[in-house]
Design a protein around this motif. Sequence first.
Motif, PDB file in Angstrom:
ATOM      1  N   VAL A  29      74.318  -7.567 -37.057  1.00 37.31           N
ATOM      2  CA  VAL A  29      74.121  -7.506 -35.616  1.00 37.31           C
ATOM      3  C   VAL A  29      72.826  -6.751 -35.338  1.00 37.31           C
ATOM      4  CG1 VAL A  29      75.102  -6.653 -33.447  1.00 37.31           C
ATOM      5  CG2 VAL A  29      76.606  -7.447 -35.257  1.00 37.31           C
ATOM      6  N   ARG A  30      72.128  -7.157 -34.275  1.00 36.96           N
ATOM      7  CA  ARG A  30      70.973  -6.391 -33.802  1.00 36.96           C
ATOM      8  C   ARG A  30      70.917  -6.462 -32.286  1.00 36.96           C
ATOM      9  NH1 ARG A  30      65.762 -10.073 -35.504  1.00 36.96           N
ATOM     10  NH2 ARG A  30      66.272 -11.871 -34.219  1.00 36.96           N
ATOM     11  N   LEU A  31      70.286  -5.453 -31.683  1.00 38.52           N
ATOM     12  CA  LEU A  31      70.069  -5.450 -30.248  1.00 38.52           C
ATOM     13  C   LEU A  31      69.019  -6.487 -29.916  1.00 38.52           C
ATOM     14  CD1 LEU A  31      69.910  -1.618 -29.577  1.00 38.52           C
ATOM     15  CD2 LEU A  31      71.847  -3.158 -29.196  1.00 38.52           C
ATOM     16  N   ALA A  32      69.209  -7.150 -28.797  1.00 39.08           N
ATOM     17  CA  ALA A  32      68.267  -8.184 -28.362  1.00 39.08           C
ATOM     18  C   ALA A  32      68.273  -8.244 -26.841  1.00 39.08           C
ATOM     19  CB  ALA A  32      68.646  -9.539 -28.947  1.00 39.08           C
ATOM     20  N   GLY A  33      67.256  -7.708 -26.243  1.00 41.44           N
ATOM     21  CA  GLY A  33      67.189  -7.726 -24.787  1.00 41.44           C
ATOM     22  C   GLY A  33      68.351  -6.966 -24.175  1.00 41.44           C
ATOM     23  N   SER A  34      69.137  -7.641 -23.367  1.00 40.51           N
ATOM     24  CA  SER A  34      70.272  -6.990 -22.711  1.00 40.51           C
ATOM     25  C   SER A  34      71.586  -7.290 -23.425  1.00 40.51           C
ATOM     26  CB  SER A  34      70.366  -7.446 -21.252  1.00 40.51           C
ATOM     27  OG  SER A  34      70.593  -8.843 -21.216  1.00 40.51           O
ATOM     28  N   GLY A  35      71.529  -7.727 -24.675  1.00 43.88           N
ATOM     29  CA  GLY A  35      72.750  -8.025 -25.420  1.00 43.88           C
ATOM     30  C   GLY A  35      72.541  -7.818 -26.906  1.00 43.88           C
ATOM     31  N   VAL A  36      73.238  -8.629 -27.695  1.00 48.09           N
ATOM     32  CA  VAL A  36      73.143  -8.546 -29.150  1.00 48.09           C
ATOM     33  C   VAL A  36      72.995  -9.936 -29.744  1.00 48.09           C
ATOM     34  CG1 VAL A  36      74.540  -6.446 -29.310  1.00 48.09           C
ATOM     35  CG2 VAL A  36      75.641  -8.667 -29.486  1.00 48.09           C
ATOM     36  N   GLU A  37      72.522  -9.977 -30.988  1.00 47.89           N
ATOM     37  CA  GLU A  37      72.488 -11.215 -31.755  1.00 47.89           C
ATOM     38  C   GLU A  37      73.304 -10.972 -33.016  1.00 47.89           C
ATOM     39  OE1 GLU A  37      68.322 -13.263 -30.482  1.00 47.89           O
ATOM     40  OE2 GLU A  37      68.259 -11.920 -32.206  1.00 47.89           O
ATOM     41  N   ILE A  38      74.026 -11.993 -33.452  1.00 48.91           N
ATOM     42  CA  ILE A  38      74.938 -11.893 -34.579  1.00 48.91           C
ATOM     43  C   ILE A  38      74.614 -13.024 -35.545  1.00 48.91           C
ATOM     44  CG2 ILE A  38      77.380 -11.843 -35.237  1.00 48.91           C
ATOM     45  CD1 ILE A  38      77.535 -11.558 -31.876  1.00 48.91           C
ATOM     46  N   ARG A  39      74.631 -12.717 -36.854  1.00 55.68           N
ATOM     47  CA  ARG A  39      74.388 -13.761 -37.854  1.00 55.68           C
ATOM     48  C   ARG A  39      75.253 -13.501 -39.092  1.00 55.68           C
ATOM     49  NH1 ARG A  39      68.420 -12.385 -40.451  1.00 55.68           N
ATOM     50  NH2 ARG A  39      69.050 -10.436 -41.466  1.00 55.68           N
ATOM     51  N   ASP A  40      75.408 -14.527 -39.902  1.00 56.71           N
ATOM     52  CA  ASP A  40      76.131 -14.449 -41.165  1.00 56.71           C
ATOM     53  C   ASP A  40      75.139 -13.995 -42.226  1.00 56.71           C
ATOM     54  OD1 ASP A  40      77.418 -14.897 -43.595  1.00 56.71           O
ATOM     55  OD2 ASP A  40      78.305 -16.782 -42.955  1.00 56.71           O
ATOM     56  N   SER A  41      75.393 -12.864 -42.847  1.00 59.47           N
ATOM     57  CA  SER A  41      74.429 -12.325 -43.795  1.00 59.47           C
ATOM     58  C   SER A  41      74.348 -13.102 -45.100  1.00 59.47           C
ATOM     59  CB  SER A  41      74.757 -10.862 -44.109  1.00 59.47           C
ATOM     60  OG  SER A  41      76.012 -10.771 -44.744  1.00 59.47           O
ATOM     61  N   LYS A  42      75.345 -13.924 -45.400  1.00 60.67           N
ATOM     62  CA  LYS A  42      75.344 -14.705 -46.645  1.00 60.67           C
ATOM     63  C   LYS A  42      74.401 -15.898 -46.575  1.00 60.67           C
ATOM     64  CE  LYS A  42      79.629 -15.817 -46.793  1.00 60.67           C
ATOM     65  NZ  LYS A  42      80.070 -15.553 -45.466  1.00 60.67           N
ATOM     66  N   LEU A  43      74.118 -16.380 -45.370  1.00 58.04           N
ATOM     67  CA  LEU A  43      73.312 -17.583 -45.207  1.00 58.04           C
ATOM     68  C   LEU A  43      71.872 -17.214 -44.872  1.00 58.04           C
ATOM     69  CD1 LEU A  43      75.798 -19.654 -43.034  1.00 58.04           C
ATOM     70  CD2 LEU A  43      75.455 -19.783 -45.498  1.00 58.04           C
ATOM     71  N   GLU A  44      70.959 -17.570 -45.749  1.00 63.35           N
ATOM     72  CA  GLU A  44      69.555 -17.227 -45.527  1.00 63.35           C
ATOM     73  C   GLU A  44      69.026 -17.810 -44.220  1.00 63.35           C
ATOM     74  OE1 GLU A  44      65.400 -18.129 -47.751  1.00 63.35           O
ATOM     75  OE2 GLU A  44      67.054 -17.418 -48.985  1.00 63.35           O
ATOM     76  N   ALA A  45      69.430 -19.020 -43.895  1.00 57.38           N
ATOM     77  CA  ALA A  45      68.983 -19.673 -42.660  1.00 57.38           C
ATOM     78  C   ALA A  45      70.122 -19.732 -41.648  1.00 57.38           C
ATOM     79  CB  ALA A  45      68.464 -21.073 -42.961  1.00 57.38           C
ATOM     80  N   SER A  46      70.857 -18.645 -41.522  1.00 56.18           N
ATOM     81  CA  SER A  46      72.013 -18.597 -40.628  1.00 56.18           C
ATOM     82  C   SER A  46      71.623 -18.821 -39.171  1.00 56.18           C
ATOM     83  CB  SER A  46      72.688 -17.224 -40.747  1.00 56.18           C
ATOM     84  OG  SER A  46      73.735 -17.095 -39.811  1.00 56.18           O
ATOM     85  N   PRO A  47      72.411 -19.622 -38.465  1.00 55.10           N
ATOM     86  CA  PRO A  47      72.198 -19.701 -37.011  1.00 55.10           C
ATOM     87  C   PRO A  47      72.475 -18.331 -36.398  1.00 55.10           C
ATOM     88  CG  PRO A  47      73.707 -21.403 -37.758  1.00 55.10           C
ATOM     89  CD  PRO A  47      73.492 -20.476 -38.902  1.00 55.10           C
ATOM     90  N   ILE A  48      71.928 -18.061 -35.255  1.00 55.27           N
ATOM     91  CA  ILE A  48      72.108 -16.774 -34.587  1.00 55.27           C
ATOM     92  C   ILE A  48      72.915 -16.986 -33.317  1.00 55.27           C
ATOM     93  CG2 ILE A  48      70.913 -14.866 -33.460  1.00 55.27           C
ATOM     94  CD1 ILE A  48      68.556 -15.427 -35.348  1.00 55.27           C
TER      95      ILE A  48
END
Length: 65
Positions: A29-48
């Motif tokens: 997870v990371r902060l992004a603007g006024s919310g957060v973005e989430i990704r699957d750490s196992k997938l190099e090209a994971s959708p966000i």
Amino acid sequence: MLLGRRRSMLTQTWRKSSRSGPNGACVEVRLAGSGVEIRDSKLEASPILSAGQADWRALLHTEGR
């Protein structure tokens, strides 16, 4: 909203879940603007997945943090 393309890295770094297992099955997870973005750490090209603050808080409350 699920983004099918990778976004450019923001100034915020990705953080792994504190409940990540040794097999690497976790989300980041990371902060992004006024919310957060989430990704699957196992997938190099994971959708966000993007979530606003209210949705993120509701998810954390539902999952019991």
